[in-house]
Design a protein around this motif. Structure first.
Motif, PDB file in Angstrom:
ATOM      1  N   ALA A   1     -34.117 -73.381 -14.428  1.00 16.61           N
ATOM      2  CA  ALA A   1     -32.782 -72.831 -14.201  1.00 16.61           C
ATOM      3  C   ALA A   1     -32.797 -71.307 -14.247  1.00 16.61           C
ATOM      4  O   ALA A   1     -32.021 -70.648 -13.562  1.00 16.61           O
ATOM      5  N   ARG A   2     -33.680 -70.744 -15.042  1.00 14.58           N
ATOM      6  CA  ARG A   2     -33.758 -69.286 -15.193  1.00 14.58           C
ATOM      7  C   ARG A   2     -34.796 -68.644 -14.267  1.00 14.58           C
ATOM      8  O   ARG A   2     -34.914 -67.426 -14.252  1.00 14.58           O
ATOM      9  N   GLY A   3     -35.594 -69.446 -13.575  1.00 12.36           N
ATOM     10  CA  GLY A   3     -36.640 -68.900 -12.725  1.00 12.36           C
ATOM     11  C   GLY A   3     -37.840 -68.418 -13.520  1.00 12.36           C
ATOM     12  O   GLY A   3     -38.509 -67.466 -13.150  1.00 12.36           O
ATOM     13  N   ILE A   4     -38.113 -69.086 -14.638  1.00 14.85           N
ATOM     14  CA  ILE A   4     -39.217 -68.714 -15.524  1.00 14.85           C
ATOM     15  C   ILE A   4     -40.269 -69.807 -15.495  1.00 14.85           C
ATOM     16  O   ILE A   4     -39.950 -70.994 -15.419  1.00 14.85           O
ATOM     17  N   ALA A   5     -41.535 -69.403 -15.568  1.00 16.61           N
ATOM     18  CA  ALA A   5     -42.633 -70.365 -15.700  1.00 16.61           C
ATOM     19  C   ALA A   5     -43.396 -70.030 -16.979  1.00 16.61           C
ATOM     20  O   ALA A   5     -43.537 -68.862 -17.351  1.00 16.61           O
ATOM     21  N   GLU A   6     -43.869 -71.060 -17.654  1.00 20.44           N
ATOM     22  CA  GLU A   6     -44.693 -70.877 -18.846  1.00 20.44           C
ATOM     23  C   GLU A   6     -46.129 -70.660 -18.389  1.00 20.44           C
ATOM     24  O   GLU A   6     -46.596 -71.307 -17.452  1.00 20.44           O
TER      25      GLU A   6
ATOM     26  N   GLY B   1     -43.660 -68.588  -7.191  1.00 20.93           N
ATOM     27  CA  GLY B   1     -42.269 -68.721  -6.778  1.00 20.93           C
ATOM     28  C   GLY B   1     -41.266 -68.638  -7.914  1.00 20.93           C
ATOM     29  O   GLY B   1     -40.204 -69.258  -7.847  1.00 20.93           O
ATOM     30  N   LYS B   2     -41.567 -67.871  -8.937  1.00 23.81           N
ATOM     31  CA  LYS B   2     -40.656 -67.700 -10.072  1.00 23.81           C
ATOM     32  C   LYS B   2     -40.288 -66.231 -10.202  1.00 23.81           C
ATOM     33  O   LYS B   2     -40.934 -65.353  -9.629  1.00 23.81           O
ATOM     34  N   GLU B   3     -39.260 -65.960 -10.987  1.00 22.38           N
ATOM     35  CA  GLU B   3     -38.845 -64.575 -11.210  1.00 22.38           C
ATOM     36  C   GLU B   3     -39.717 -63.887 -12.257  1.00 22.38           C
ATOM     37  O   GLU B   3     -39.988 -62.701 -12.162  1.00 22.38           O
ATOM     38  N   THR B   4     -40.111 -64.644 -13.266  1.00 22.63           N
ATOM     39  CA  THR B   4     -40.911 -64.073 -14.345  1.00 22.63           C
ATOM     40  C   THR B   4     -41.747 -65.160 -15.007  1.00 22.63           C
ATOM     41  O   THR B   4     -41.492 -66.351 -14.821  1.00 22.63           O
ATOM     42  N   LEU B   5     -42.736 -64.738 -15.758  1.00 25.05           N
ATOM     43  CA  LEU B   5     -43.577 -65.657 -16.522  1.00 25.05           C
ATOM     44  C   LEU B   5     -43.381 -65.395 -18.006  1.00 25.05           C
ATOM     45  O   LEU B   5     -43.277 -64.245 -18.428  1.00 25.05           O
ATOM     46  N   ARG B   6     -43.348 -66.449 -18.786  1.00 25.51           N
ATOM     47  CA  ARG B   6     -43.366 -66.335 -20.248  1.00 25.51           C
ATOM     48  C   ARG B   6     -44.813 -66.624 -20.634  1.00 25.51           C
ATOM     49  O   ARG B   6     -45.269 -67.764 -20.560  1.00 25.51           O
ATOM     50  N   ILE B   7     -45.542 -65.564 -21.018  1.00 22.27           N
ATOM     51  CA  ILE B   7     -46.983 -65.675 -21.209  1.00 22.27           C
ATOM     52  C   ILE B   7     -47.347 -65.699 -22.687  1.00 22.27           C
ATOM     53  O   ILE B   7     -46.939 -64.836 -23.452  1.00 22.27           O
TER      54      ILE B   7
ATOM     55  N   ALA C   1     -38.464 -82.265 -25.881  1.00 20.86           N
ATOM     56  CA  ALA C   1     -38.473 -80.802 -25.997  1.00 20.86           C
ATOM     57  C   ALA C   1     -39.196 -80.176 -24.809  1.00 20.86           C
ATOM     58  O   ALA C   1     -38.705 -79.205 -24.216  1.00 20.86           O
ATOM     59  N   GLU C   2     -40.342 -80.726 -24.450  1.00 21.33           N
ATOM     60  CA  GLU C   2     -41.094 -80.207 -23.303  1.00 21.33           C
ATOM     61  C   GLU C   2     -40.268 -80.301 -22.023  1.00 21.33           C
ATOM     62  O   GLU C   2     -40.217 -79.363 -21.231  1.00 21.33           O
ATOM     63  N   GLN C   3     -39.641 -81.447 -21.828  1.00 16.13           N
ATOM     64  CA  GLN C   3     -38.838 -81.666 -20.620  1.00 16.13           C
ATOM     65  C   GLN C   3     -37.634 -80.718 -20.588  1.00 16.13           C
ATOM     66  O   GLN C   3     -37.294 -80.167 -19.542  1.00 16.13           O
ATOM     67  N   PHE C   4     -36.969 -80.539 -21.746  1.00 21.10           N
ATOM     68  CA  PHE C   4     -35.808 -79.651 -21.808  1.00 21.10           C
ATOM     69  C   PHE C   4     -36.204 -78.212 -21.501  1.00 21.10           C
ATOM     70  O   PHE C   4     -35.535 -77.518 -20.737  1.00 21.10           O
ATOM     71  N   ILE C   5     -37.305 -77.762 -22.087  1.00 18.54           N
ATOM     72  CA  ILE C   5     -37.785 -76.393 -21.869  1.00 18.54           C
ATOM     73  C   ILE C   5     -38.119 -76.188 -20.391  1.00 18.54           C
ATOM     74  O   ILE C   5     -37.814 -75.145 -19.812  1.00 18.54           O
ATOM     75  N   ALA C   6     -38.720 -77.194 -19.770  1.00 18.43           N
ATOM     76  CA  ALA C   6     -39.036 -77.109 -18.341  1.00 18.43           C
ATOM     77  C   ALA C   6     -37.759 -76.978 -17.508  1.00 18.43           C
ATOM     78  O   ALA C   6     -37.696 -76.166 -16.580  1.00 18.43           O
ATOM     79  N   LEU C   7     -36.731 -77.754 -17.838  1.00 20.02           N
ATOM     80  CA  LEU C   7     -35.452 -77.670 -17.116  1.00 20.02           C
ATOM     81  C   LEU C   7     -34.809 -76.297 -17.312  1.00 20.02           C
ATOM     82  O   LEU C   7     -34.309 -75.697 -16.360  1.00 20.02           O
ATOM     83  N   ALA C   8     -34.828 -75.796 -18.546  1.00 20.21           N
ATOM     84  CA  ALA C   8     -34.233 -74.487 -18.835  1.00 20.21           C
ATOM     85  C   ALA C   8     -34.992 -73.378 -18.106  1.00 20.21           C
ATOM     86  O   ALA C   8     -34.378 -72.456 -17.553  1.00 20.21           O
ATOM     87  N   ASN C   9     -36.318 -73.479 -18.100  1.00 19.85           N
ATOM     88  CA  ASN C   9     -37.120 -72.470 -17.403  1.00 19.85           C
ATOM     89  C   ASN C   9     -36.857 -72.488 -15.901  1.00 19.85           C
ATOM     90  O   ASN C   9     -36.757 -71.441 -15.271  1.00 19.85           O
TER      91      ASN C   9
ATOM     92  N   GLN D   1     -22.252 -73.664 -22.300  1.00 17.24           N
ATOM     93  CA  GLN D   1     -22.859 -72.338 -22.206  1.00 17.24           C
ATOM     94  C   GLN D   1     -23.677 -72.007 -23.457  1.00 17.24           C
ATOM     95  O   GLN D   1     -23.559 -70.938 -24.042  1.00 17.24           O
ATOM     96  N   LEU D   2     -24.506 -72.969 -23.859  1.00 16.88           N
ATOM     97  CA  LEU D   2     -25.352 -72.828 -25.048  1.00 16.88           C
ATOM     98  C   LEU D   2     -26.828 -73.000 -24.721  1.00 16.88           C
ATOM     99  O   LEU D   2     -27.605 -73.400 -25.595  1.00 16.88           O
ATOM    100  N   LEU D   3     -27.213 -72.688 -23.490  1.00 19.38           N
ATOM    101  CA  LEU D   3     -28.589 -72.947 -23.076  1.00 19.38           C
ATOM    102  C   LEU D   3     -29.602 -72.240 -23.970  1.00 19.38           C
ATOM    103  O   LEU D   3     -30.558 -72.853 -24.434  1.00 19.38           O
ATOM    104  N   ASP D   4     -29.387 -70.960 -24.247  1.00 18.89           N
ATOM    105  CA  ASP D   4     -30.330 -70.212 -25.085  1.00 18.89           C
ATOM    106  C   ASP D   4     -30.408 -70.786 -26.497  1.00 18.89           C
ATOM    107  O   ASP D   4     -31.490 -70.960 -27.058  1.00 18.89           O
ATOM    108  N   LYS D   5     -29.249 -71.074 -27.084  1.00 15.09           N
ATOM    109  CA  LYS D   5     -29.202 -71.593 -28.458  1.00 15.09           C
ATOM    110  C   LYS D   5     -29.867 -72.960 -28.552  1.00 15.09           C
ATOM    111  O   LYS D   5     -30.658 -73.222 -29.456  1.00 15.09           O
TER     112      LYS D   5
END
Length: 178
Positions: A103-108, A134-140, A93-101, A22-26
């Motif tokens: 999981a959260r329904g976020i797109a860059e 098809g995402k919940e939110t965008l990180r712009i 790092a790119e791949q991890f961020i994509a997986l985390a996004n 449970q350390l996804l954010d960190k």
């Protein structure tokens, strides 16, 4: 096997650890910091690839440079170093961020505009275009490009939504020529 596939395997393993602990954010914060540090200090990567430097000294350098990151990230960096794959860190790092996004329904996304966009404008873009992809939110990330004259050009993954004045002028020009 190509570098992207290998990096994806390491990213996937780190992602599973992040979920279990449970350390996804960190871990995402740490992996972003590591990526940025390596991008700003290219000499560090070349130092770690120097064959004259022993593995123990390289490990000590990595431990010292990234002492503030979480244990799973530090262990992953040391594992990559041992396996002579430390150059994969930016792709990992790119791949991890994509997986985390995912999981959260976020797109860059990147928004190009003639002037800096306000938080309200960025939120409005996120609300409208997140549904389209098809995402919940965008990180712009907002990039100012005065050549756009006005309007906004939004890039989400490999899709581009061009509502800029310069884009409209280009489309009109193409129609007139054809």
């Amino acid at each position: 096997m190509n570098q992207e596939v290998i990096a994806k395997r390491y990213a996937s393993a780190l992602f599973q650890i992040a979920l279990e602990q449970q350390l996804l954010d960190k871990i995402e914060e740490d992996i972003r910091a590591v990526r940025q540090a390596l991008a700003e200090n290219g000499e560090f990567l070349s130092l770690l690839s120097n064959p004259k430097l022993s593995l123990d000294k390289k490990k000590a350098l990595v431990r010292e440079a990234f002492a503030g990151v979480s244990a799973p990230v530090q262990h992953t960096l040391l594992l990559l170093l041992e396996r002579h794959r430390f150059g994969l860190v930016p792709e990992l790092a790119e791949q991890f961020i994509a997986l985390a996004n995912d999981a959260r329904g976020i797109a860059e996304a990147v928004a190009y505009s003639a002037r800096p966009l306000t938080d309200e404008e960025l939120q409005a873009l996120s609300d409208v275009f997140a549904k389209k992809v098809g995402k919940e939110t965008l990180r712009i990330e907002n990039i100012v490009d005065p050549e756009l004259i006005g309007g906004v050009k939004l890039r989400i993954g490999n899709r581009i939504y061009d509502g800029s004045v310069s884009g409209q002028l280009e489309r009109i020009q193409r129609q007139l020529i054809s």
